[in-house]
Motif scaffolding. Structure first.
Motif, PDB file in Angstrom:
ATOM      1  N   TRP A   1       0.809  -1.212   0.000  1.00  0.00           N
ATOM      2  CA  TRP A   1       0.000   0.000   0.000  1.00  0.00           C
ATOM      3  C   TRP A   1       0.850   1.274   0.000  1.00  0.00           C
ATOM      4  N   THR A   2       1.716   1.455   0.972  1.00  0.00           N
ATOM      5  CA  THR A   2       2.400   2.744   1.120  1.00  0.00           C
ATOM      6  C   THR A   2       3.673   2.802   0.268  1.00  0.00           C
ATOM      7  N   ASP A   3       3.482   2.572  -1.025  1.00  0.00           N
ATOM      8  CA  ASP A   3       4.614   2.711  -1.942  1.00  0.00           C
ATOM      9  C   ASP A   3       4.799   4.194  -2.293  1.00  0.00           C
ATOM     10  N   ARG A   4       5.733   4.487  -3.178  1.00  0.00           N
ATOM     11  CA  ARG A   4       6.070   5.884  -3.451  1.00  0.00           C
ATOM     12  C   ARG A   4       4.915   6.641  -4.094  1.00  0.00           C
ATOM     13  N   HIS A   5       4.087   5.970  -4.879  1.00  0.00           N
ATOM     14  CA  HIS A   5       2.944   6.656  -5.488  1.00  0.00           C
ATOM     15  C   HIS A   5       1.903   7.016  -4.428  1.00  0.00           C
ATOM     16  N   CYS A   6       1.659   6.100  -3.532  1.00  0.00           N
ATOM     17  CA  CYS A   6       0.731   6.349  -2.429  1.00  0.00           C
ATOM     18  C   CYS A   6       1.223   7.512  -1.583  1.00  0.00           C
ATOM     19  N   ARG A   7       2.521   7.512  -1.272  1.00  0.00           N
ATOM     20  CA  ARG A   7       3.060   8.561  -0.399  1.00  0.00           C
ATOM     21  C   ARG A   7       2.991   9.933  -1.068  1.00  0.00           C
ATOM     22  N   PHE A   8       3.267   9.990  -2.368  1.00  0.00           N
ATOM     23  CA  PHE A   8       3.165  11.266  -3.074  1.00  0.00           C
ATOM     24  C   PHE A   8       1.730  11.793  -2.992  1.00  0.00           C
ATOM     25  N   PHE A   9       0.780  10.915  -3.199  1.00  0.00           N
ATOM     26  CA  PHE A   9      -0.637  11.267  -3.124  1.00  0.00           C
ATOM     27  C   PHE A   9      -0.987  11.778  -1.725  1.00  0.00           C
ATOM     28  N   HIS A  10      -0.540  11.065  -0.703  1.00  0.00           N
ATOM     29  CA  HIS A  10      -0.823  11.479   0.669  1.00  0.00           C
ATOM     30  C   HIS A  10      -0.178  12.822   0.993  1.00  0.00           C
ATOM     31  N   ARG A  11       1.011  13.031   0.479  1.00  0.00           N
ATOM     32  CA  ARG A  11       1.713  14.273   0.788  1.00  0.00           C
ATOM     33  C   ARG A  11       1.007  15.497   0.213  1.00  0.00           C
ATOM     34  N   LEU A  12       0.293  15.343  -0.878  1.00  0.00           N
ATOM     35  CA  LEU A  12      -0.468  16.464  -1.411  1.00  0.00           C
ATOM     36  C   LEU A  12      -1.485  16.983  -0.399  1.00  0.00           C
ATOM     37  N   MET A  13      -2.047  16.069   0.390  1.00  0.00           N
ATOM     38  CA  MET A  13      -3.114  16.436   1.316  1.00  0.00           C
ATOM     39  C   MET A  13      -2.608  16.916   2.660  1.00  0.00           C
ATOM     40  N   SER A  14      -1.424  16.491   3.050  1.00  0.00           N
ATOM     41  CA  SER A  14      -0.838  16.928   4.319  1.00  0.00           C
ATOM     42  C   SER A  14       0.645  17.194   4.130  1.00  0.00           C
ATOM     43  N   ARG A  15       1.070  18.394   4.465  1.00  0.00           N
ATOM     44  CA  ARG A  15       2.488  18.744   4.382  1.00  0.00           C
ATOM     45  C   ARG A  15       3.232  18.341   5.650  1.00  0.00           C
TER      46      ARG A  15
ATOM     47  N   ARG B   1      13.525   4.214  -3.981  1.00  0.00           N
ATOM     48  CA  ARG B   1      13.090   5.360  -4.786  1.00  0.00           C
ATOM     49  C   ARG B   1      11.932   6.096  -4.121  1.00  0.00           C
ATOM     50  N   TYR B   2      11.989   7.414  -4.183  1.00  0.00           N
ATOM     51  CA  TYR B   2      10.876   8.217  -3.705  1.00  0.00           C
ATOM     52  C   TYR B   2      10.977   9.593  -4.356  1.00  0.00           C
ATOM     53  N   HIS B   3       9.915  10.364  -4.239  1.00  0.00           N
ATOM     54  CA  HIS B   3       9.862  11.706  -4.819  1.00  0.00           C
ATOM     55  C   HIS B   3      10.324  12.715  -3.771  1.00  0.00           C
ATOM     56  N   ALA B   4      11.046  13.716  -4.192  1.00  0.00           N
ATOM     57  CA  ALA B   4      11.574  14.705  -3.254  1.00  0.00           C
ATOM     58  C   ALA B   4      10.478  15.383  -2.442  1.00  0.00           C
ATOM     59  N   ASP B   5       9.265  15.464  -2.994  1.00  0.00           N
ATOM     60  CA  ASP B   5       8.167  16.119  -2.286  1.00  0.00           C
ATOM     61  C   ASP B   5       7.619  15.292  -1.126  1.00  0.00           C
ATOM     62  N   GLU B   6       8.084  14.059  -0.970  1.00  0.00           N
ATOM     63  CA  GLU B   6       7.532  13.201   0.086  1.00  0.00           C
ATOM     64  C   GLU B   6       7.992  13.573   1.495  1.00  0.00           C
ATOM     65  N   HIS B   7       9.060  14.301   1.641  1.00  0.00           N
ATOM     66  CA  HIS B   7       9.565  14.623   2.979  1.00  0.00           C
ATOM     67  C   HIS B   7       8.505  15.346   3.812  1.00  0.00           C
ATOM     68  N   PRO B   8       8.471  15.034   5.143  1.00  0.00           N
ATOM     69  CA  PRO B   8       9.283  14.072   5.871  1.00  0.00           C
ATOM     70  C   PRO B   8       8.818  12.633   5.628  1.00  0.00           C
TER      71      PRO B   8
ATOM     72  N   LEU C   1      -6.101  12.965   6.182  1.00  0.00           N
ATOM     73  CA  LEU C   1      -4.986  13.839   5.812  1.00  0.00           C
ATOM     74  C   LEU C   1      -5.439  15.223   5.364  1.00  0.00           C
ATOM     75  N   GLY C   2      -6.636  15.305   4.798  1.00  0.00           N
ATOM     76  CA  GLY C   2      -7.100  16.593   4.300  1.00  0.00           C
ATOM     77  C   GLY C   2      -7.268  17.639   5.382  1.00  0.00           C
ATOM     78  N   ALA C   3      -7.492  17.210   6.625  1.00  0.00           N
ATOM     79  CA  ALA C   3      -7.671  18.144   7.743  1.00  0.00           C
ATOM     80  C   ALA C   3      -6.556  18.044   8.770  1.00  0.00           C
ATOM     81  N   ALA C   4      -5.578  17.182   8.543  1.00  0.00           N
ATOM     82  CA  ALA C   4      -4.556  16.906   9.561  1.00  0.00           C
ATOM     83  C   ALA C   4      -3.696  18.109   9.899  1.00  0.00           C
TER      84      ALA C   4
END
Length: 339
Positions: free
Chosen positions: A20-34, A58-65, A244-247
């Motif tokens: 589930w929490t692969d790099r695509h999932c994490r990128f998606f989640h990061r859009l909703m919560s910084r 592999r991961y996208h730079a925008d995933e941090h933290p 995540l949208g309200a986190a």
């Protein structure tokens, strides 16, 4: 007591979840919560060190933290794997001492390590010497016939002596024989009071709780009970906007980056285009987006359009736009019906 940016992020985290929490999932989640701390799927140290499977990092730079979770039980090998993770830029290296699957047990890591706190401490010490980022542990309250009241404090004392100051405790036992991994997420009873007691007794440690937390209201209740953080698993995956949208506002007192789930879908489109241009498939990304509108008008048609179409030849951003348009039509219909 958080003393690093990643400790502060750990006030809320999305659990590492296999498949589930692969790099695509994490990128998606990061859009909703910084702010929320994100975790990789568990990556085994043998895969990285012996198998040279560095693509798993592999991961996208925008995933941090973002934190890398490792599975293993050999201190030297874990140290090498941790170094690879730190060199790749991960903000934290986490050791899995909670997974109860047979495959993990056969490798002598995961929840079975609750029986060997001295070995866990040795592993963590080796990892800590190898990297400059925090080394953390995700564990259970015990396994099989262990008595959690005795096992957990001993585990925390011995492992924290190795330099680990942050633990995420899944507040259930794991039964290594007789229950499936899925059953181990639901059947053993939760013992939140024990985790609260551990926080009182180990006030210097950063303790997060995992297990059974399904809403931000419940997460805030856990924090109000004195814990330093909350890790949410399946609810964060299946209802990402609700969590995540309200986190960022509710957990961190910051502005939320998006106003509605429609924005999340729209902001995924350039990422999808890039993935497709690199030879990827829409379904590799869209499968993580199916719960975006959970509980809202149009949720069913969103899931249906993406599920039925994502694996067809040539599927891409137009399909996502079609699904989003269908959601908006359903929302409009629901609004008019109410009015």
């Amino acid at each position: 007591m958080p003393n690093t940016a990643v400790d502060m992020a750990a006030r809320l985290s999305v659990a590492p979840m296999m498949d589930w929490t692969d790099r695509h999932c994490r990128f998606f989640h990061r859009l909703m919560s910084r702010r929320t701390l994100l975790y990789t799927e568990m990556v085994t140290s043998p895969a990285l060190v012996r198998g040279k499977a560095l693509h798993l990092l592999r991961y996208h730079a925008d995933e941090h933290p973002v934190a890398l979770q490792l599975g293993g039980s050999d201190p030297d090998e874990l140290a090498k794997a941790a170094r690879l993770g730190a060199e790749a830029g991960y903000d934290e290296i986490n050791l899995n001492v909670g997974c109860p699957s047979d495959r993990v047990q056969s490798g002598t890591f995961g929840a079975v390590l609750m029986r060997e706190p001295a070995l866990v401490a040795e592993c963590c010490a080796a990892m800590g010497e190898a990297v400059d980022v925090p080394v953390t542990v995700k564990c259970r309250i015990g396994v099989d016939d262990q008595e959690p009241q005795d096992v957990l404090p001993d585990f925390l004392e011995k492992v924290s002596a190795s330099g680990v100051s942050r633990f995420t405790v899944h507040a259930r036992k794991a039964w290594l024989k007789g229950l499936s991994p899925k059953e181990n997420r639901d059947v053993p009873p939760l013992d939140y009071p024990l985790v609260y007691e551990m926080k009182r007794n180990f006030a210097h440690l950063h303790l997060s709780v995992n297990g059974g937390v399904n809403t931000l209201d419940e997460a805030l209740e856990q924090l109000a009970n004195g814990l330093d953080g909350v890790m949410i698993g399946r609810a964060g995956y299946h209802q990402p906007w609700d969590i995540l949208g309200a986190a960022d506002t509710r957990i961190y007192g910051a502005d939320n980056p998006l106003n509605d789930p429609d924005e999340a879908a729209e902001k995924m489109m350039p990422y999808i285009e890039e993935h497709l241009s690199d030879g990827g498939k829409l379904g590799q990304i869209s499968r993580h987006m199916l719960g975006l509108f959970a509980g809202q008008p149009g949720a069913r048609i969103w899931r249906r359009v993406l599920s039925e179409g994502a694996h067809k030849a040539g599927a891409g951003v137009p399909l996502v736009k079609e699904a989003l348009d269908a959601v908006r039509e359903a929302r409009k219909g629901a609004f008019e019906a109410e009015g």
